[in-house]
Design a protein around this motif. Structure first.
Motif, PDB file in Angstrom:
ATOM      1  N   SER A  61       3.801  27.979  16.155  1.00  9.99           N
ATOM      2  CA  SER A  61       4.923  27.230  16.704  1.00  9.99           C
ATOM      3  C   SER A  61       5.332  26.126  15.739  1.00  9.99           C
ATOM      4  O   SER A  61       4.711  25.898  14.702  1.00  9.99           O
ATOM      5  CB  SER A  61       4.547  26.618  18.051  1.00  9.99           C
ATOM      6  OG  SER A  61       3.649  25.539  17.859  1.00  9.99           O
ATOM      7  N   GLN A 132      -0.701  26.935  32.253  1.00  6.63           N
ATOM      8  CA  GLN A 132      -0.907  26.748  30.820  1.00  6.63           C
ATOM      9  C   GLN A 132       0.406  26.856  30.060  1.00  6.63           C
ATOM     10  O   GLN A 132       0.771  25.991  29.257  1.00  6.63           O
ATOM     11  CB  GLN A 132      -1.905  27.799  30.343  1.00  6.63           C
ATOM     12  CG  GLN A 132      -2.238  27.793  28.868  1.00  6.63           C
ATOM     13  CD  GLN A 132      -3.039  29.034  28.488  1.00  6.63           C
ATOM     14  OE1 GLN A 132      -2.698  30.148  28.897  1.00  6.63           O
ATOM     15  NE2 GLN A 132      -4.097  28.853  27.746  1.00  6.63           N
ATOM     16  N   TYR A 136       3.000  23.989  28.289  1.00  3.92           N
ATOM     17  CA  TYR A 136       3.092  24.112  26.840  1.00  3.92           C
ATOM     18  C   TYR A 136       4.520  24.303  26.363  1.00  3.92           C
ATOM     19  O   TYR A 136       4.898  23.833  25.279  1.00  3.92           O
ATOM     20  CB  TYR A 136       2.215  25.271  26.374  1.00  3.92           C
ATOM     21  CG  TYR A 136       2.016  25.324  24.886  1.00  3.92           C
ATOM     22  CD1 TYR A 136       1.509  24.236  24.196  1.00  3.92           C
ATOM     23  CD2 TYR A 136       2.340  26.462  24.158  1.00  3.92           C
ATOM     24  CE1 TYR A 136       1.318  24.277  22.823  1.00  3.92           C
ATOM     25  CE2 TYR A 136       2.143  26.516  22.794  1.00  3.92           C
ATOM     26  CZ  TYR A 136       1.639  25.426  22.133  1.00  3.92           C
ATOM     27  OH  TYR A 136       1.454  25.472  20.782  1.00  3.92           O
ATOM     28  N   VAL A 140       6.136  22.178  23.267  1.00  2.75           N
ATOM     29  CA  VAL A 140       6.565  22.869  22.047  1.00  2.75           C
ATOM     30  C   VAL A 140       8.020  22.567  21.727  1.00  2.75           C
ATOM     31  O   VAL A 140       8.409  22.503  20.558  1.00  2.75           O
ATOM     32  CB  VAL A 140       6.343  24.392  22.200  1.00  2.75           C
ATOM     33  CG1 VAL A 140       7.140  25.169  21.175  1.00  2.75           C
ATOM     34  CG2 VAL A 140       4.869  24.722  22.065  1.00  2.75           C
ATOM     35  N   THR A 346       8.243  30.580  20.155  1.00  2.00           N
ATOM     36  CA  THR A 346       7.158  30.317  21.095  1.00  2.00           C
ATOM     37  C   THR A 346       7.669  30.231  22.524  1.00  2.00           C
ATOM     38  O   THR A 346       7.078  30.796  23.446  1.00  2.00           O
ATOM     39  CB  THR A 346       6.434  29.011  20.719  1.00  2.00           C
ATOM     40  OG1 THR A 346       5.955  29.111  19.376  1.00  2.00           O
ATOM     41  CG2 THR A 346       5.263  28.757  21.645  1.00  2.00           C
ATOM     42  N   SER A 410      -1.101  18.376  28.523  1.00  2.00           N
ATOM     43  CA  SER A 410      -0.591  19.730  28.340  1.00  2.00           C
ATOM     44  C   SER A 410      -1.404  20.492  27.311  1.00  2.00           C
ATOM     45  O   SER A 410      -1.805  21.638  27.524  1.00  2.00           O
ATOM     46  CB  SER A 410       0.880  19.677  27.918  1.00  2.00           C
ATOM     47  OG  SER A 410       1.645  18.990  28.861  1.00  2.00           O
ATOM     48  N   LEU A 411      -1.635  19.867  26.171  1.00  2.00           N
ATOM     49  CA  LEU A 411      -2.369  20.539  25.107  1.00  2.00           C
ATOM     50  C   LEU A 411      -3.827  20.732  25.477  1.00  2.00           C
ATOM     51  O   LEU A 411      -4.452  21.733  25.106  1.00  2.00           O
ATOM     52  CB  LEU A 411      -2.239  19.740  23.811  1.00  2.00           C
ATOM     53  CG  LEU A 411      -0.815  19.650  23.259  1.00  2.00           C
ATOM     54  CD1 LEU A 411      -0.785  18.802  21.996  1.00  2.00           C
ATOM     55  CD2 LEU A 411      -0.264  21.030  22.976  1.00  2.00           C
ATOM     56  N   PHE A 414      -3.962  23.664  27.852  1.00  2.00           N
ATOM     57  CA  PHE A 414      -3.724  24.909  27.113  1.00  2.00           C
ATOM     58  C   PHE A 414      -4.980  25.351  26.371  1.00  2.00           C
ATOM     59  O   PHE A 414      -5.373  26.516  26.412  1.00  2.00           O
ATOM     60  CB  PHE A 414      -2.576  24.719  26.120  1.00  2.00           C
ATOM     61  CG  PHE A 414      -2.115  26.009  25.497  1.00  2.00           C
ATOM     62  CD1 PHE A 414      -1.100  26.729  26.078  1.00  2.00           C
ATOM     63  CD2 PHE A 414      -2.700  26.501  24.346  1.00  2.00           C
ATOM     64  CE1 PHE A 414      -0.669  27.926  25.530  1.00  2.00           C
ATOM     65  CE2 PHE A 414      -2.286  27.688  23.776  1.00  2.00           C
ATOM     66  CZ  PHE A 414      -1.265  28.404  24.376  1.00  2.00           C
ATOM     67  N   ASP A 490      -4.606  21.018  20.121  1.00  2.00           N
ATOM     68  CA  ASP A 490      -4.546  22.141  21.038  1.00  2.00           C
ATOM     69  C   ASP A 490      -5.585  23.156  20.605  1.00  2.00           C
ATOM     70  O   ASP A 490      -5.620  23.583  19.481  1.00  2.00           O
ATOM     71  CB  ASP A 490      -3.135  22.732  20.957  1.00  2.00           C
ATOM     72  CG  ASP A 490      -3.048  24.107  21.548  1.00  2.00           C
ATOM     73  OD1 ASP A 490      -2.079  24.787  21.215  1.00  2.00           O
ATOM     74  OD2 ASP A 490      -3.915  24.484  22.322  1.00  2.00           O
ATOM     75  N   SER A 492      -5.683  26.237  20.937  1.00  2.00           N
ATOM     76  CA  SER A 492      -5.134  27.472  20.445  1.00  2.00           C
ATOM     77  C   SER A 492      -4.823  27.404  18.977  1.00  2.00           C
ATOM     78  O   SER A 492      -4.220  28.284  18.424  1.00  2.00           O
ATOM     79  CB  SER A 492      -3.875  27.824  21.200  1.00  2.00           C
ATOM     80  OG  SER A 492      -2.850  26.948  20.825  1.00  2.00           O
ATOM     81  N   ASP A 494      -2.779  25.273  17.626  1.00  2.00           N
ATOM     82  CA  ASP A 494      -1.512  24.585  17.395  1.00  2.00           C
ATOM     83  C   ASP A 494      -1.869  23.120  17.243  1.00  2.00           C
ATOM     84  O   ASP A 494      -2.100  22.413  18.213  1.00  2.00           O
ATOM     85  CB  ASP A 494      -0.567  24.765  18.584  1.00  2.00           C
ATOM     86  CG  ASP A 494       0.307  25.974  18.409  1.00  2.00           C
ATOM     87  OD1 ASP A 494       0.437  26.424  17.282  1.00  2.00           O
ATOM     88  OD2 ASP A 494       0.852  26.444  19.399  1.00  2.00           O
TER      89      ASP A 494
END
Length: 600
Positions: A61, A132, A136, A140, A346, A410-411, A414, A490, A492, A494
């Protein structure tokens, strides 16, 4: 005052216009998005190459593009070794998880959990995924917009609205085909933006060798931190092993990614798409990392945090672009178009996958809807795509009003959700003894522990030293030590490395600085996904062994191919005609007959 020129606005406008026109094209051609199969799975007619680009675009992203470059500026190049985990995890995702989803041919990956465990497991996991992705999406869209607006002078909410509305437009009209094709276009723009930064940096700094020399002198070059200490932020072990679980949580069991892979015409080509995206992902990752070294080489004697040019690491790369490219018409616009392309790809993947999950995991479970004709599903899916796109804008507005707390939350959510979800799917595919009782218990405990660790106070990470020795007198800031922001990362991968640099005279944090924190809170964020995975699997297996075990034998079609193959070698074949039938086909019998070459 805006630093953008008319040429820059034209470049950005062309990017948004092309993305919107792709949606119109697919809404008016082919089957005109008149079936669920075409709208959500592109009629399974896509090739491996566009899907591989789309997988990459969903993963990388705009936050990643800005964050990875800031990572290399602030902490050095150790993060590059996460690419090793991609080599390890790609065959696992392609040959151990994907065949199960591909043979079931369901619109939602969580349908598998109902077949394997029951409705409750399916609903809980689907709800976790929905929360999630909804949170996100807004982050983003908003996080890169605020970083770009403060540096380039472009309108914050105009850019958020345009990107959000264009994304919603082509996703709603064109379905999965439009999403996949625009992802290819947007990936090429991301590469163009990063290559433009590298090219300009090499010209102004005297070539790649000079950039590397400056970075090495500044202590930014590091690849072999083999410390066994799990509290160290990045090591060979945390990146190589912890990164495997982050990758699998995204590519092996994530609805957005699996849905793309199911749009390919055959299992082998879907597996090929995963293999193709790996070197493309590595190329973009390495390029973005080198762009961070370019930024460091440019500012190595006059740190932009100390001079007040930037306030957050996400602004480093845009600041460099405006300092070095503003005199080249259209080039800053190309960079911003590439960054916004990351947001578009994303968010569009999230919108499309959330619509699929809502229809097939929630709406279809209501008795009143199950009695309706199937023709009603497609208009509802399109309406939901539109709704989720608008919800994305609403979440962005919420982030802007509440601030860093929502961004962090949020992050954190996620990153914390991915490991436990991977654990539940792994319980189903790799264990014949796990049941719904164990799967639900494992999921809840795994989520609780991950969220506990994620939201706990963390010691600030030590950053590499910088200097202001080469600043001009009018911008030099003497004797100022900026406070270090907490890392907002994050799981993931990110990365938003919201950490200010230490200016001349400051000392890196010592090992004792985090001693007042609980050891568990000091663990590297790279281990969080693995912790959630292991806790979910361990608790799930233990609880499954407690109490009555009256579950029917697990059909081979619900097991990972290697596990089903081993089970078939050790147990006699069941020739009984009464096998579990899923989706109208005898999945158990079909999977009994597969050969080792399907996964070896």
């Amino acid at each position: 005052m805006s630093l953008f020129t008319a040429a820059d606005y034209v470049v950005c406008g062309m990017m948004l216009s092309i993305s919107a026109l792709i949606g119109v094209y697919f809404a008016c051609t082919g089957g005109r998005q008149r079936s669920q199969a075409e709208y959500l799975l592109a009629d399974r007619s896509m090739g491996a190459l566009p899907v591989s680009f789309s997988l990459l675009a969903s993963f990388m992203s705009a936050i990643t593009l800005l964050g990875v470059s800031a990572e290399n500026y602030t902490y050095g190049t150790q993060f590059v070794l996460i690419n090793v985990s991609y080599v390890i995890a790609t065959p696992i995702a392609a040959h151990c998880y994907l065949p199960v989803f591909y043979r079931l041919s369901e619109y939602s990956v969580y349908q598998y959990l109902e077949y394997r465990f029951g409705t409750l497991t399916r609903m809980l996991c689907s709800m976790a995924f929905s929360l999630q992705m909804i949170l996100y999406m807004g982050v983003v869209l908003y996080a890169p917009a605020i970083a770009l607006s403060t540096v380039t002078g472009i309108s914050l909410w105009l850019s958020v609205l345009l990107v959000g509305l264009v994304c919603t437009f082509y996703s709603t009209l064109g379905g999965m085909k439009a999403v996949l094709v625009t992802d290819v276009f947007q990936t090429l723009l991301m590469f163009a933006a990063i290559f433009a930064v590298i090219a300009v940096g090499c010209v102004t700094m005297g070539g790649p060798a000079e950039i590397w020399r400056v970075a090495e002198e500044g202590g930014r070059i590091e690849f072999l931190n083999i410390s066994p200490d799990p509290t160290e932020r990045h090591t060979v072990w945390s990146l190589g092993l912890g990164g495997v679980f982050i990758y699998l949580s995204l590519y092996a069991v994530n609805q957005a990614q699996v849905q793309r892979l199911l749009s390919v015409g055959s299992l082998r080509r879907a597996q090929l798409a995963l293999w193709i995206q790996w070197p493309i992902l590595t190329c973009l990752s390495l390029s973005t990392s080198f762009a961070g070294l370019v930024v460091y080489a440019h500012y190595h004697g006059c740190d932009p945090f100390a001079t007040g040019k930037v306030k957050l690491p996400d602004q480093l790369l845009p600041r460099f672009v405006m300092d070095t490219m503003r005199d080249i018409p259209g080039l800053p616009g190309l960079f911003v178009a590439g960054i916004f392309s990351g947001s578009l790809s994303t968010v569009s993947s999230a919108v499309n996958s959330l619509a699929a999950v809502t229809v097939h995991d929630y709406v279809r479970l209501f008795p009143c809807w199950s009695q309706q004709p199937a023709e009603w599903e497609l208009p509802l899916t399109k309406l939901l795509s539109l709704g989720y796109g608008l919800l994305c804008l609403a979440v962005s507005y919420l982030v802007s009003k509440v601030g860093a707390s929502v961004l962090t939350a949020s992050l954190t959510i996620f990153g914390a959700v991915g490991g436990p979800l991977l654990g539940v799917f792994t319980l189903g595919m790799f264990s014949t003894g796990a049941n719904q009782r164990g799967a639900v218990a494992g999921l809840l405990v795994g989520l609780a522990i991950n969220l506990w660790i994620g939201f706990a106070p963390k010691p600030p990470a030590a950053t590499l030293p910088v200097t202001t020795d080469l600043c001009r007198n009018d911008t030099h800031v003497a004797g100022v030590v900026l406070p270090a922001y907490d890392d907002v990362i994050d799981g993931s991968s990110d990365v938003i490395n919201a950490t200010a640099a230490l200016v001349e005279g400051a000392s890196p944090l010592t090992d004792d600085s985090g001693s007042k924190y609980l050891y568990l809170y000091r663990l590297s964020y790279m281990w969080i996904s693995m912790i959630g995975f292991l806790v979910t699997c361990l608790v799930g297996l233990l609880v499954s062994l407690i109490g009555p075990r009256r579950s029917p034998p697990t059909p081979p079609g619900l097991l990972s191919p290697p596990v089903a193959w081993l089970r078939g070698r050790m147990e006699p074949q069941d020739s009984s005609p009464s096998r579990m039938k899923l989706n109208g086909s005898n999945v158990g019998t079909e999977m009994d007959q597969f050969e080792a070459k399907t996964w070896l």
